[in-house]
Design a protein around this motif. Structure first.
Motif, PDB file in Angstrom:
ATOM      1  N   ASN A  71       0.354  -1.353   0.004  1.00  0.00           N
ATOM      2  CA  ASN A  71       0.057  -0.255  -0.189  1.00  0.00           C
ATOM      3  C   ASN A  71       1.030   0.955   0.642  1.00  0.00           C
ATOM      4  OD1 ASN A  71       0.461   0.775   2.922  1.00  0.00           O
ATOM      5  ND2 ASN A  71      -0.836  -0.638   3.321  1.00  0.00           N
ATOM      6  N   ASP A  79      -6.262 -10.291   2.531  1.00  0.00           N
ATOM      7  CA  ASP A  79      -7.395 -10.444   2.856  1.00  0.00           C
ATOM      8  C   ASP A  79      -7.759 -11.640   2.660  1.00  0.00           C
ATOM      9  OD1 ASP A  79      -7.742  -7.736   3.861  1.00  0.00           O
ATOM     10  OD2 ASP A  79      -8.528  -6.458   1.563  1.00  0.00           O
ATOM     11  N   ALA A  95      -6.606  -6.937   6.342  1.00  0.00           N
ATOM     12  CA  ALA A  95      -5.816  -5.927   6.993  1.00  0.00           C
ATOM     13  C   ALA A  95      -5.312  -7.068   7.849  1.00  0.00           C
ATOM     14  CB  ALA A  95      -6.433  -4.662   7.541  1.00  0.00           C
ATOM     15  N   GLY A 179      -4.460  -6.967  -2.036  1.00  0.00           N
ATOM     16  CA  GLY A 179      -4.940  -5.657  -2.575  1.00  0.00           C
ATOM     17  C   GLY A 179      -4.317  -5.150  -3.549  1.00  0.00           C
ATOM     18  N   THR A 180      -4.575  -4.015  -4.102  1.00  0.00           N
ATOM     19  CA  THR A 180      -4.032  -3.530  -4.567  1.00  0.00           C
ATOM     20  C   THR A 180      -2.646  -2.018  -4.759  1.00  0.00           C
ATOM     21  OG1 THR A 180      -5.678  -1.157  -4.010  1.00  0.00           O
ATOM     22  CG2 THR A 180      -6.598  -3.091  -5.142  1.00  0.00           C
ATOM     23  N   ALA A 183      -2.529   1.469  -2.078  1.00  0.00           N
ATOM     24  CA  ALA A 183      -3.758   1.577  -2.364  1.00  0.00           C
ATOM     25  C   ALA A 183      -3.766   2.165  -0.804  1.00  0.00           C
ATOM     26  CB  ALA A 183      -4.947   0.347  -1.476  1.00  0.00           C
ATOM     27  N   SER A 184      -4.830   2.976   0.106  1.00  0.00           N
ATOM     28  CA  SER A 184      -4.688   3.298   1.314  1.00  0.00           C
ATOM     29  C   SER A 184      -4.636   2.474   2.175  1.00  0.00           C
ATOM     30  CB  SER A 184      -5.877   5.218   1.561  1.00  0.00           C
ATOM     31  OG  SER A 184      -6.357   5.600   0.596  1.00  0.00           O
ATOM     32  N   ARG A 187      -7.809  -0.500   3.390  1.00  0.00           N
ATOM     33  CA  ARG A 187      -8.367  -0.140   2.722  1.00  0.00           C
ATOM     34  C   ARG A 187      -8.488  -1.407   2.479  1.00  0.00           C
ATOM     35  NH1 ARG A 187      -8.509  -3.838  -1.883  1.00  0.00           N
ATOM     36  NH2 ARG A 187     -10.807  -2.618  -3.593  1.00  0.00           N
ATOM     37  N   VAL A 188     -10.295  -1.931   2.649  1.00  0.00           N
ATOM     38  CA  VAL A 188     -10.480  -3.784   2.234  1.00  0.00           C
ATOM     39  C   VAL A 188     -11.388  -4.204   0.971  1.00  0.00           C
ATOM     40  CG1 VAL A 188     -11.977  -5.483   3.051  1.00  0.00           C
ATOM     41  CG2 VAL A 188     -10.672  -3.770   4.681  1.00  0.00           C
ATOM     42  N   GLY A 189     -10.820  -4.461  -0.194  1.00  0.00           N
ATOM     43  CA  GLY A 189     -12.053  -4.650  -1.022  1.00  0.00           C
ATOM     44  C   GLY A 189     -13.258  -5.751  -0.291  1.00  0.00           C
ATOM     45  N   GLU A 213     -14.651  -2.310  -4.592  1.00  0.00           N
ATOM     46  CA  GLU A 213     -15.692  -1.069  -4.258  1.00  0.00           C
ATOM     47  C   GLU A 213     -16.871  -1.608  -4.833  1.00  0.00           C
ATOM     48  OE1 GLU A 213     -11.775   0.204  -2.362  1.00  0.00           O
ATOM     49  OE2 GLU A 213     -12.838  -0.853  -4.762  1.00  0.00           O
TER      50      GLU A 213
END
Length: 297
Positions: A71, A79, A95, A179-180, A183-184, A187-189, A213
């Motif tokens: 991130n 996740d 997270a 994650g991406t 990302a912040s 952040r959880v997708g 999202e």
């Protein structure tokens, strides 16, 4: 009477036409053959999806586990979710840091607690208490996912997942993501959210990949199952409808799904999705770009 076993795997829908995904496809081919052998030997669907996703996490070829995306702070937050369709039991972590296999942690949440979702420090503490394999050195543990280049990084499509139907007709699903990029923190997708990126019941098992999202806003995995249960939709029709809805809400991606009978469905609205599937008596197949698939078993 059971319709026979079936299994499908995905390694994300962030596929770009013109690239080679030979290493990822070879990994998926090996794993779908292994999953087929397990199901043929009578393994429960729940165990099969956990093993397959854990192996994809360990491969470093996808944006999950060893291939995860740091991130903005350079941290890796993991996740995962897993769900048993026969009982509606589920477990998830979000997270999570410092643990090699988030899907294994999710399975422990399901089996060892009364909870469904643990996040952040609590998830990490729980995994340690369970004796799960730690990440001792993040820098050497991480790999670079196949197909990524500087300036052309995956945008949330590297999630991995598995759905399976065992010889007793039981369904299960599991999903994991790293994650991406950029990302912040926190952040959880959709991947660890039951009903968004992951779902299994007595009729349908679903694992999603894409812009998290949008899949959350669409309640994508559960919406797919509801279209089958309450609307009587065919699995293919329900899957396509959910992908259209996610796109309307701002995100593309892909879905793998299984019902109580018939073959797996693998749909996407990107250039492709790294995927493999097999069904009792029908062989095994793998593909990435578009509709180009090949038999591998």
């Amino acid at each position: 009477m059971s319709a026979g076993w079936a299994v499908a795997l995905h390694g994300g829908a962030g596929v770009h036409a013109g690239r080679s995904y030979a290493r990822a496809e070879a990994c998926l081919a090996e794993l779908v053959r292994a999953a087929s052998d397990q199901l043929s030997d009578g393994a429960p669907a729940l165990d099969v999806v956990e093993r397959a996703v854990a192996a994809m996490e360990a491969s470093g070829l996808f944006v999950a586990g060893r291939g995860s995306a740091p991130n903005r702070l350079g941290d890796v937050e993991l996740d995962a979710a897993i769900m048993d369709g026969a009982t509606h039991r589920a477990g998830a972590v979000a997270a999570l840091q410092g643990v090699a296999s988030p899907v294994t942690a999710a399975r422990r949440v399901m089996d060892a607690t009364s909870h469904v979702l643990l996040v952040g420090q609590g998830a990490t503490l729980f995994a340690g208490q369970q004796g799960l394999e730690p990440i001792l050195d993040l820098e050497t543990w991480l790999t670079t996912p196949e197909g990524f280049r500087d300036g052309d990084l995956d945008e949330g499509h590297g999630t991995v997942g598995a759905v399976a139907r065992d010889g007793k007709g039981r369904l299960a699903a599991a999903t994991s993501t790293g994650g991406t990029y950029g990302a912040s923190p926190g952040r959880v997708g959709d991947s660890p959210l039951i009903g968004a990126g992951t779902w299994a019941d007595d009729l349908v098992a679903v694992s999603c990949t894409g812009v998290g999202e949008a899949f959350i806003r669409a309640a994508a995995a559960h919406d797919l199952a509801a279209r089958v249960r309450y609307g009587g939709a065919r699995l293919e029709t329900a899957t396509d409808a959910v992908l259209r809805r996610a796109l309307e809400l701002g995100g593309d991606g892909g879905v793998i799904a299984l019902s109580r009978e018939g073959p797996a469905v693998a749909r996407f609205n990107t250039d492709g999705m790294k995927r493999a599937w097999a069904q009792e008596g029908a062989g095994a197949f793998v593909g990435s770009v578009g509709d180009d698939v090949r038999r591998v078993g």
